[in-house]
Design a protein around this motif. Structure first.
Motif, short mmCIF file in Angstrom:
data_model
loop_
_atom_site.label_atom_id
_atom_site.label_comp_id
_atom_site.label_asym_id
_atom_site.label_seq_id
_atom_site.Cartn_x
_atom_site.Cartn_y
_atom_site.Cartn_z
N LEU A 61 -2.50 -47.72 -56.56
CA LEU A 61 -2.40 -46.37 -56.01
C LEU A 61 -1.41 -45.35 -56.71
CD1 LEU A 61 -2.59 -47.12 -52.22
CD2 LEU A 61 -4.41 -46.34 -53.45
N CYS A 62 -0.43 -46.26 -57.35
CA CYS A 62 0.56 -45.30 -58.22
C CYS A 62 0.04 -44.80 -59.78
CB CYS A 62 1.73 -46.05 -58.42
SG CYS A 62 3.21 -45.31 -59.37
N ASN A 63 -0.74 -45.72 -60.03
CA ASN A 63 -1.51 -45.42 -61.04
C ASN A 63 -2.53 -44.25 -61.09
OD1 ASN A 63 -0.46 -47.58 -62.71
ND2 ASN A 63 -1.86 -49.18 -62.22
N PHE A 87 4.16 -41.74 -53.80
CA PHE A 87 3.16 -41.28 -54.95
C PHE A 87 3.40 -39.89 -54.93
CE2 PHE A 87 0.81 -44.54 -52.28
CZ PHE A 87 1.03 -45.63 -53.20
N GLU A 88 4.21 -39.12 -54.11
CA GLU A 88 4.29 -37.53 -54.25
C GLU A 88 4.82 -37.12 -55.70
OE1 GLU A 88 6.42 -33.88 -52.00
OE2 GLU A 88 7.10 -36.10 -51.59
N ARG A 89 5.54 -37.66 -56.24
CA ARG A 89 6.35 -37.23 -57.52
C ARG A 89 5.37 -37.55 -58.69
NH1 ARG A 89 10.92 -35.83 -60.08
NH2 ARG A 89 11.31 -36.19 -62.02
N ALA A 90 4.63 -38.71 -58.47
CA ALA A 90 3.72 -38.93 -59.68
C ALA A 90 2.54 -37.87 -59.63
CB ALA A 90 3.08 -40.65 -59.38
N VAL A 91 2.15 -37.51 -58.16
CA VAL A 91 1.01 -36.46 -58.40
C VAL A 91 1.47 -35.26 -58.79
CG1 VAL A 91 -0.50 -35.20 -56.67
CG2 VAL A 91 -0.13 -37.56 -56.36
N LYS A 92 2.53 -34.80 -58.40
CA LYS A 92 3.14 -33.55 -58.82
C LYS A 92 3.47 -33.33 -60.53
CE LYS A 92 5.34 -31.99 -54.63
NZ LYS A 92 6.59 -31.43 -54.17
#
Length: 413
Positions: free
Chosen positions: A368-370, A391-396
């Motif tokens: 999911l993080c990937n 995962f918020e930071r990864a998406v942003k």
């Protein structure tokens, strides 16, 4: 209009000159034998509207325009005509003989002269031992340089008076002449970041490469070794150092000659993105695992090389190949069918979106993080992932999601 038409004629000047200093402006008029009046009279043939006209001059201009007796011209157009008539060689010799720094600076600040003359004048200017903005003269010349070449300067005026403006010039430009001019400025010795940007630039002239090869420190030469557009003769000098040779082998644009010249550094060559199919297949025959792994990760991995590597049935090689966006889609689909390489596939921006949607159903946090970082992940999934703090930071920080937000003209949720 031709300035020759105004020879021995009188013009009415309202306001002031803009690009030329006042003294230089009148000197140029005198050279062209053009007389100047500040009041209308029977000899006036042309009304020149300058900048900063007084209320009296503005009213006079309006009144004369109503009479329809005179031709009017804007100061910007007129000064461009003056600049076009400048004999570059004569001016350069005059400045050299007079050593008139104020006049030199005035011409450097003149937006009407062409770039060719500007670069010649800039070469004449001495910054001394001080920085770009350390004294008034250096500040004015540096600001003129930035203002002339900085893209969209009207949207970022402050950068015109900061050393970051010089750095941005280097990063922005495709003008090799500008890069050469900046490389020749003495203050850049105080700014390793600007030097780094210069030696890494794809348009860096060979003359600048030679200068840094001769005068640059070891750190500068190491950075230069990363430039894909390194001149072959410069490369031959750098690779005399084994450490630099490995860097050059991994980064330089390869042709057959350079491939053979760097053949002792096969591990580094295997990571070079400019390898063609024949070069890749030759490296495959070396029978060395580090070379296989580097080829598997190469962003220019050829389909034939990919199949040869997969035929080795090595788990480490396979895992890297299924992460590589250069891997053909049909091979990625076959890997998904095996059910063993989901984590690698979730990282790969070439993985088809239907597979990424299925991977989203996994409860595996790593997958999911990937997906949150993968630029090919469907946007509706990214919206869902950003709702989770994990995962918020990864998406942003996902560039594709950022572009989507901008295109939709909406803010972050």
């Amino acid at each position: 209009m031709n300035l020759q038409d105004l020879k021995n004629k009188t013009i009415l000047l309202l306001g002031k000159s803009r690009a030329f200093s006042e003294d230089e402006f009148f000197s140029q008029l005198q050279f062209h034998k053009i007389n100047v009046s500040k009041e209308p009279n029977e000899d006036v043939r042309l009304v020149l509207e300058g900048r900063m006209m007084s209320p009296y001059e503005q009213n006079l201009s309006d009144a004369l325009y109503e009479q329809k007796k005179y031709e009017f011209i804007n100061i910007d157009i007129f000064e461009k005509l003056l600049a076009q008539e400048i004999d570059n060689d004569t001016l350069l010799m005059s400045l050299k003989l007079s050593n008139d720094k104020a006049r030199l600076k005035s011409f450097l600040q003149n937006s009407c002269i062409d770039d060719t003359l500007f670069f010649k004048l800039l070469k004449m200017y001495s910054f001394g031992d001080e920085d770009f903005f350390e004294n008034d003269d250096n500040r004015d010349v540096s600001a003129a340089l930035i203002g002339r070449f900085y893209e969209n300067i009207e949207r970022n005026h402050n950068v015109q008076y900061a050393t970051t403006g010089i750095y941005h010039l280097v990063v922005q430009t495709k003008n090799a002449q500008l890069l050469e001019a900046i490389a020749d400025l003495k203050p850049i010795k105080k700014h390793p970041k600007i030097i780094k940007a210069l030696v890494l630039h794809e348009k860096i002239p060979v003359s600048v490469q030679k200068m840094f090869l001769k005068k640059g420190d070891e750190a500068t030469k190491e950075v230069m070794a990363y430039n894909a557009n390194l001149d072959k003769n410069i490369a031959r000098e750098l690779i005399k150092d084994e450490k630099l040779a490995a860097i050059v082998a991994q980064n330089i644009k390869l042709d057959e000659e350079m491939f053979r010249l760097l053949s002792a550094y096969k591990n580094a060559l295997a990571a070079n993105e400019t390898l063609n199919e024949a070069m890749q297949q030759e490296l495959v025959t070396c029978n060395e695992m580090p070379i296989y792994l580097a080829l598997a990760a190469n962003s220019s991995l050829h389909v034939t090389t990919c199949k040869l590597l997969l035929a080795m049935q090595n788990e480490d090689i396979d895992t890297i190949i299924y992460t590589n966006s250069a891997t053909p889609v049909e091979i990625l689909q076959a890997a998904y069918a095996k059910g063993k390489y989901n984590e690698s596939l979730s990282k790969n921006s070439a993985t088809p979106q239907d597979i990424l949607r299925e991977l989203f159903l996994s409860e595996d946090e790593y997958i999911l993080c990937n997906l949150a970082q993968n630029e090919n992940t469907p946007v509706e999934i990214l919206y869902q992932l950003q709702l989770e703090s994990r995962f918020e930071r990864a998406v942003k920080t996902n560039a594709a999601f950022g572009k989507h937000i901008q295109s939709e003209n909406i803010g972050w949720l």
